[in-house]
Design an enzyme around this catalytic site. Structure first.
Site, PDB file in Angstrom:
ATOM      1  N   ARG A  56       6.836   3.395  -5.716  1.00 16.74           N
ATOM      2  CA  ARG A  56       6.736   2.606  -6.899  1.00 16.74           C
ATOM      3  C   ARG A  56       5.392   3.093  -7.548  1.00 16.74           C
ATOM      4  NH1 ARG A  56      10.114  -0.111  -4.139  1.00 16.74           N
ATOM      5  NH2 ARG A  56       8.779   0.287  -2.317  1.00 16.74           N
ATOM      6  N   THR A  57       4.363   2.885  -6.662  1.00  7.95           N
ATOM      7  CA  THR A  57       3.065   3.014  -7.262  1.00  7.95           C
ATOM      8  C   THR A  57       3.082   4.381  -7.914  1.00  7.95           C
ATOM      9  OG1 THR A  57       2.218   1.424  -5.701  1.00  7.95           O
ATOM     10  CG2 THR A  57       0.578   2.903  -6.968  1.00  7.95           C
ATOM     11  N   LYS A  86      -7.839  19.930   7.551  1.00  7.41           N
ATOM     12  CA  LYS A  86      -8.626  20.885   8.051  1.00  7.41           C
ATOM     13  C   LYS A  86     -10.238  20.437   8.573  1.00  7.41           C
ATOM     14  CE  LYS A  86      -6.871  24.451   5.131  1.00  7.41           C
ATOM     15  NZ  LYS A  86      -7.256  25.423   3.862  1.00  7.41           N
ATOM     16  N   ARG A 107      -4.491   6.606  -3.439  1.00 11.54           N
ATOM     17  CA  ARG A 107      -4.106   5.724  -2.437  1.00 11.54           C
ATOM     18  C   ARG A 107      -4.545   6.261  -0.869  1.00 11.54           C
ATOM     19  NH1 ARG A 107       1.529   2.984  -1.472  1.00 11.54           N
ATOM     20  NH2 ARG A 107       0.731   1.508  -3.198  1.00 11.54           N
ATOM     21  N   HIS A 135      -5.363  -3.493  -4.106  1.00 13.83           N
ATOM     22  CA  HIS A 135      -4.087  -2.846  -4.805  1.00 13.83           C
ATOM     23  C   HIS A 135      -4.112  -3.336  -6.128  1.00 13.83           C
ATOM     24  CE1 HIS A 135      -0.864  -0.757  -5.759  1.00 13.83           C
ATOM     25  NE2 HIS A 135       0.109  -1.074  -4.755  1.00 13.83           N
TER      26      HIS A 135
HETATM   27  C1  NCD Z   1       2.667  -2.630  -1.643  1.00 13.39           C
HETATM   28  C2  NCD Z   1       1.545  -1.697  -1.198  1.00 13.39           C
HETATM   29  O1  NCD Z   1       1.449  -0.749  -1.186  1.00 13.39           O
HETATM   30  O2  NCD Z   1       0.508  -2.360  -0.833  1.00 13.39           O
HETATM   31  N1  NCD Z   1       3.593  -1.867  -1.986  1.00 13.39           N
HETATM   32  C3  NCD Z   1       3.622  -1.407  -3.505  1.00 13.39           C
HETATM   33  O3  NCD Z   1       2.589  -0.913  -3.913  1.00 13.39           O
HETATM   34  N2  NCD Z   1       4.424  -1.722  -4.289  1.00 13.39           N
HETATM   35  C4  NCD Z   1       3.372  -3.546  -0.646  1.00 13.39           C
HETATM   36  C5  NCD Z   1       3.825  -3.013   0.503  1.00 13.39           C
HETATM   37  O4  NCD Z   1       3.637  -1.997   1.050  1.00 13.39           O
HETATM   38  O5  NCD Z   1       4.268  -3.825   1.337  1.00 13.39           O
END
Ligand code: NCD
Length: 308
Positions: A56-57, A86, A107, A135
């Site tokens: 999703r993100t 590396k 991320r 997040h």
């Molecule tokens: C979440 C995350 O990555 O923290 N997912 C997301 O971004 N929708 C929640 C999760 O992974 O449980």
């Protein structure tokens, strides 16, 4: 105050800052429906650097950039396909990528990585999740969802259930929701996965009511918002420990029967076992709408940082 980077929801010190993005996300949603989105990212390149899995993100950030006329580069598997393999340190990777792109969405599995990266990045950086820490874009889309579903962001009983220790969405979302008056938090977790002290201190500082328990059923009748979470398998050193905790809370149709008729059921997804598939049919299940809202909020964020 305008932010240059979005690293943590603790940067949002007033409701006005949040409301500005919620309004902008509303405009993006309407613009998309009408086919009249601003092309505010035209000529801009967004780099998505994902050192941890994501559906999703990453895809909603990429879609958001493309919808606003921008272009996208990046890697969905930076932990195995970037020069990190590396031995390149994160700071060097960011120095390089920021020379190519106008914005970085990152991320990373390490708590605090976004802050480390932002320190050396001359371009705006968005934290798309750093370890069990924060997040922020998820929190903003969560508030957008609650506003849409409930019509308000204040005077709510909010139950947060599951992995409150490593669940970064919980940390970010409660921080934003605590800016709005008369919200009451009910934290439901096994002791091992209880909310970190840092967030309890923040709520105390802001004079926000909260209680903690291990009993989900007891809070169901009063929750306006029921925020379920996945036990964050990847943060456990011991597989056995994860196995013991992973099914601590399961929302099935029987449990849902005890919830308010106008409750809203949320989950950042991915869902594992914590919400039974049968719950999806219930109109209170908002998690797929929530995921869709991510696109509007991420358009809003990119427009806010790059389009102004
Ligand atoms: C979440 C995350 O990555 O923290 N997912 C997301 O971004 N929708 C929640 C999760 O992974 O449980």
């Amino acid at each position: 105050m305008k932010l240059k980077c979005v690293l943590s929801t603790e940067q949002f010190t007033s409701r006005q800052m949040v409301n500005e993005l919620l309004d902008l996300a509303g405009e993006m949603e309407k613009g998309l429906q009408r086919g009249s989105l601003p092309q505010s990212l035209s000529g801009k390149i967004v780099a998505c650097m994902f050192f941890e899995p994501s559906t999703r993100t990453r895809l909603s950030f990429e879609t958001a950039a493309l919808r606003l006329g921008g272009q996208v580069i990046g890697t969905e598997n930076a932990q195995i396909s970037s020069s990190t393999v590396k031995g390149e340190i994160l700071e060097d990777t960011i120095r390089i990528v920021s020379g190519y792109a106008d914005c970085i969405v990152m991320r990373h599995p390490q708590d605090g990585a976004a802050e480390v990266a932002a320190k050396v990045s001359p371009v705006p950086l968005i934290n798309a999740g750093d370890g069990g820490n924060q997040h922020p874009s998820q929190a903003l889309l969560d508030l957008y969802t609650i506003k849409k579903e409930k019509g308000r962001l204040e005077d709510l009983d909010i139950a947060m259930v599951g992995d409150l220790l490593y669940g970064r969405t919980i940390h970010s979302t409660l921080t934003l929701l605590s800016l709005y008056p008369n919200n009451r938090f009910h934290f439901i977790a096994p002791q091992r996965l209880a909310l970190p002290q840092k967030y309890k201190d923040l709520l105390k500082e802001r004079n926000v009511f909260f209680d903690e328990s291990e009993d989900m059923r007891a809070v169901l009748p009063k929750a306006d918002v029921l925020y379920m979470t996945r036990v964050q398998k990847e943060r456990f050193e011991s597989k056995e420990e994860y196995e013991k905790l992973k099914d601590a809370y399961i929302l099935d149709t029987a449990a849902l029967g005890e919830a308010k008729e106008d409750a809203v059921i949320m989950h950042a997804l991915p869902r594992i076992n914590e919400i039974a598939l049968a719950v999806d049919k219930d109109p209170r299940a908002a998690y797929f709408r929530q995921a869709r809202n991510g696109l509007y909020m991420r358009m809003a964020l990119l427009h806010y940082l790059l389009g102004g």
